[in-house]
Design a protein around this motif. Structure first.
Motif, PDB file in Angstrom:
ATOM      1  N   ILE A  41      32.216 -38.718  -5.648  1.00 24.49           N
ATOM      2  CA  ILE A  41      33.255 -39.599  -6.204  1.00 24.49           C
ATOM      3  C   ILE A  41      34.590 -39.343  -5.490  1.00 24.49           C
ATOM      4  CG2 ILE A  41      34.572 -40.142  -8.316  1.00 24.49           C
ATOM      5  CD1 ILE A  41      31.885 -39.330  -9.819  1.00 24.49           C
ATOM      6  N   TYR A  42      34.883 -38.066  -5.273  1.00 23.33           N
ATOM      7  CA  TYR A  42      36.113 -37.679  -4.571  1.00 23.33           C
ATOM      8  C   TYR A  42      36.150 -38.337  -3.190  1.00 23.33           C
ATOM      9  CZ  TYR A  42      39.988 -34.376  -3.885  1.00 23.33           C
ATOM     10  OH  TYR A  42      41.219 -33.802  -3.712  1.00 23.33           O
TER      11      TYR A  42
ATOM     12  N   LEU B  41      36.672 -42.057  -3.354  1.00 24.80           N
ATOM     13  CA  LEU B  41      38.025 -42.419  -3.781  1.00 24.80           C
ATOM     14  C   LEU B  41      39.081 -42.151  -2.710  1.00 24.80           C
ATOM     15  CD1 LEU B  41      38.146 -41.245  -7.499  1.00 24.80           C
ATOM     16  CD2 LEU B  41      38.210 -43.592  -6.629  1.00 24.80           C
TER      17      LEU B  41
ATOM     18  N   GLU C 287      41.818 -44.599  -2.028  1.00 26.16           N
ATOM     19  CA  GLU C 287      41.761 -45.672  -3.045  1.00 26.16           C
ATOM     20  C   GLU C 287      42.725 -45.360  -4.190  1.00 26.16           C
ATOM     21  OE1 GLU C 287      40.008 -48.346  -2.704  1.00 26.16           O
ATOM     22  OE2 GLU C 287      38.680 -47.785  -1.056  1.00 26.16           O
ATOM     23  N   LYS C 288      42.996 -46.373  -4.998  1.00 24.42           N
ATOM     24  CA  LYS C 288      43.872 -46.179  -6.162  1.00 24.42           C
ATOM     25  C   LYS C 288      43.013 -46.015  -7.415  1.00 24.42           C
ATOM     26  CE  LYS C 288      47.904 -48.774  -4.613  1.00 24.42           C
ATOM     27  NZ  LYS C 288      47.492 -49.708  -3.566  1.00 24.42           N
ATOM     28  N   THR C 289      43.266 -44.954  -8.180  1.00 21.63           N
ATOM     29  CA  THR C 289      42.493 -44.722  -9.407  1.00 21.63           C
ATOM     30  C   THR C 289      42.636 -45.916 -10.353  1.00 21.63           C
ATOM     31  OG1 THR C 289      43.295 -42.481  -9.104  1.00 21.63           O
ATOM     32  CG2 THR C 289      41.983 -42.876 -11.060  1.00 21.63           C
TER      33      THR C 289
ATOM     34  N   ILE D 104      39.857 -48.587 -10.221  1.00 21.39           N
ATOM     35  CA  ILE D 104      38.461 -48.257 -10.520  1.00 21.39           C
ATOM     36  C   ILE D 104      38.014 -49.064 -11.730  1.00 21.39           C
ATOM     37  CG2 ILE D 104      36.908 -46.412 -11.338  1.00 21.39           C
ATOM     38  CD1 ILE D 104      38.769 -44.383 -10.037  1.00 21.39           C
TER      39      ILE D 104
ATOM     40  N   ILE E  43      33.040 -45.219 -12.825  1.00 17.46           N
ATOM     41  CA  ILE E  43      32.325 -44.346 -11.900  1.00 17.46           C
ATOM     42  C   ILE E  43      30.902 -44.202 -12.437  1.00 17.46           C
ATOM     43  CG2 ILE E  43      34.336 -43.133 -10.984  1.00 17.46           C
ATOM     44  CD1 ILE E  43      33.780 -40.837 -12.825  1.00 17.46           C
TER      45      ILE E  43
ATOM     46  N   PHE F 282      39.133 -36.824 -12.681  1.00 19.07           N
ATOM     47  CA  PHE F 282      39.593 -38.135 -12.207  1.00 19.07           C
ATOM     48  C   PHE F 282      40.470 -38.841 -13.241  1.00 19.07           C
ATOM     49  CE2 PHE F 282      35.437 -37.174 -10.193  1.00 19.07           C
ATOM     50  CZ  PHE F 282      35.934 -36.897  -8.924  1.00 19.07           C
TER      51      PHE F 282
ATOM     52  N   VAL G  47      31.430 -45.201  -7.033  1.00 21.02           N
ATOM     53  CA  VAL G  47      32.591 -45.749  -7.733  1.00 21.02           C
ATOM     54  C   VAL G  47      32.529 -47.267  -7.625  1.00 21.02           C
ATOM     55  CG1 VAL G  47      35.117 -45.816  -7.857  1.00 21.02           C
ATOM     56  CG2 VAL G  47      33.974 -43.738  -7.053  1.00 21.02           C
TER      57      VAL G  47
ATOM     58  N   PHE H 185      34.712 -50.628  -8.092  1.00 26.60           N
ATOM     59  CA  PHE H 185      36.128 -51.026  -8.171  1.00 26.60           C
ATOM     60  C   PHE H 185      36.276 -52.368  -8.893  1.00 26.60           C
ATOM     61  CE2 PHE H 185      35.777 -47.969  -4.775  1.00 26.60           C
ATOM     62  CZ  PHE H 185      36.864 -47.147  -5.020  1.00 26.60           C
TER      63      PHE H 185
END
Ligand code: NAP
Length: 390
Positions: free
Chosen positions: A156-157, A160, A163-165, A168, A171, A229, A250, A252
């Motif tokens: 996941i890290y 991401l 990317e912007k949390t 999302i 996940i 996260f 993830v 989006f």
């Protein structure tokens, strides 16, 4: 050159971390280590890597090692773990602590390393399950990086990266299903310890192998993901994926999904955490050949089949002292199962009982968490024996 402090050096993650260090002698040097009772393995590690500090579980083992390695500093017990995790390295901001003890014993040394300002590569998921809120506050306060080692969270890290949390949608944490994925609940009543320890895809320490069989491991990973996260539980899903090739993904807001794929080899996420933000070659790891795998399978997770996963979601959502109870009850129950004092199916009942009996403690501080952890474990170890419930 990064200094590596390795907590849990003789364990499954520890040994694979040493493999990564061995492969990159120009990138990493082993500064300090901690382990428990495996003195034979510990001595081999000391002879090969010559760390500057060693911590073991007992005073007797510390004396034994001192006779053998008089030039190395040696500690023991809880104090030794803290000395190991905060060992003063010459290049302070190039030091990373790989936290791979098993169970809540990993909490205090990890917290002390954070306070010292060291970056953390976290394998010891129990740290975030039992005290996630406090640990994340400390990570922020001391401006350290917390890098996941768990393959799912590493995936996941990586997905991401850049990317912007806020973008999302959810996940998706994948699960192999553990040793008993093809057994019915009725069949679970008769399974043995030997069968439980036989994981189909991964070779791991005994506690996490049992946690995988009960699916508590996946529940812990959900709680770990919530803290790492900073996502609500509603945005964290799990999916059965037998091949363990997609390590997690993830989705989006625009419906795109980014997944990380790889062979089931823990050295990949270990190395990524140690070398972040760089990537290094990993020569001895097999490259993934999708044409050989041909197809990948996915199934919905059944909460009735895997009640521990539901307990973890519920405990995580309720928060406060409940995740601490969940972790402590699980640790004690798994210990009893590993000692063949209870049946496999009893593990989940013990956890259910502990959660049901618990009266919430709001905003527990560290002292409360440690005391609750101790009390729950002592109660379970004392009161549950073969075939009985308290
Ligand atoms: N194995 C994996 O593939 C994997 C994957 C993802 C996450 N994790 C997580 O990583 C952590 C470690 O897992 P593992 O599979 O490596 O466990 P493991 O093989 O059982 O190793 C545990 C390590 O902790 C040490 N230890 C245990 N209790 C101790 C104590 N009281 N004082 C000092 N040292 C102590 C052990 O020392 P001795 O053996 O010398 O007693 C050993 O070095 C767990 O939190 C697990 O959930 C593991």
């Amino acid at each position: 050159m990064k200094n590596v402090i390795l907590l849990g050096a003789t364990g499954s993650i520890g040994i694979q971390t040493l493999d990564v260090i061995r492969e990159h002698p120009d990138e990493f040097q082993l500064m300090s280590i901690a382990f428990g009772k495996n003195i034979k393995k510990g001595m081999e590690i000391i002879q090969e890597f010559r760390p500057r500090f060693i911590s073991v579980r007992s005073k007797a083992d510390a004396s034994l090692l001192k006779e053998r390695f008089s030039e190395i500093e040696i500690g023991y017990g809880q104090e030794g773990l803290i000395q190991a995790s905060t060992y003063d390295a010459s290049n302070h901001n190039q030091t990373i602590v790989l936290s791979a003890l098993v169970g809540s014993v990993g909490l205090i040394p990890t917290i002390e390393a954070i306070k010292k300002g060291y970056d953390i590569a976290l394998a010891n998921k129990e740290t975030l399950v039992t005290a996630g809120v406090l640990v994340m506050e400390m990570v922020e306060k001391h401006h350290v990086h917390l890098l996941p080692v768990d393959s799912e969270h590493s995936a996941i890290y990586q997905a991401l990266n850049g990317e912007k949390t806020s973008q999302i949608n959810k996940i998706i944490i994948t699960a192999s299903g553990g040793s008993f994925r093809d057994k019915t609940r009725e069949e679970l009543k008769k399974v043995t310890l030997k069968e439980a320890l036989n994981h189909p895809n991964w070779s791991m320490g005994s506690k996490i192998t049992i946690d995988s069989a009960t699916m508590m491991n996946k529940g812990f990973e959900v709680i770990e993901a919530h803290h790492l996260f900073q996502l609500p539980y509603e945005q964290i899903k799990t999916l059965l994926h037998r091949e363990s090739i997609i390590h997690s993904m993830v989705e989006f807001i625009d419906t795109s999904i980014i997944a990380q794929l790889g062979t089931p080899d823990m050295r990949i996420p270990i190395q990524y955490a140690l070398s972040y933000p760089n990537r290094l070659e990993l020569k001895r790891s097999k490259r993934l050949k999708l044409e050989e795998i041909a197809s990948l399978h996915f199934e919905v997770m059944d909460f009735k089949r895997y009640p521990c996963l539901k307990y973890a979601y519920d405990a995580g959502k309720t928060g406060h002292s409940f995740p601490t109870v969940l972790n402590a009850a699980n640790e004690a129950a798994v210990q009893l199962f590993l000692e063949e004092k209870i049946s496999f199916i009893k593990i989940e009942q013990i956890i259910y009982d502990a959660l049901n009996k618990h009266d919430i403690i709001k905003y527990p501080d560290l002292e409360t968490i440690l005391s609750l952890d101790r009390q729950i474990k002592e109660y379970i170890i004392k009161n549950y024996a073969k075939g009985e419930s308290s």
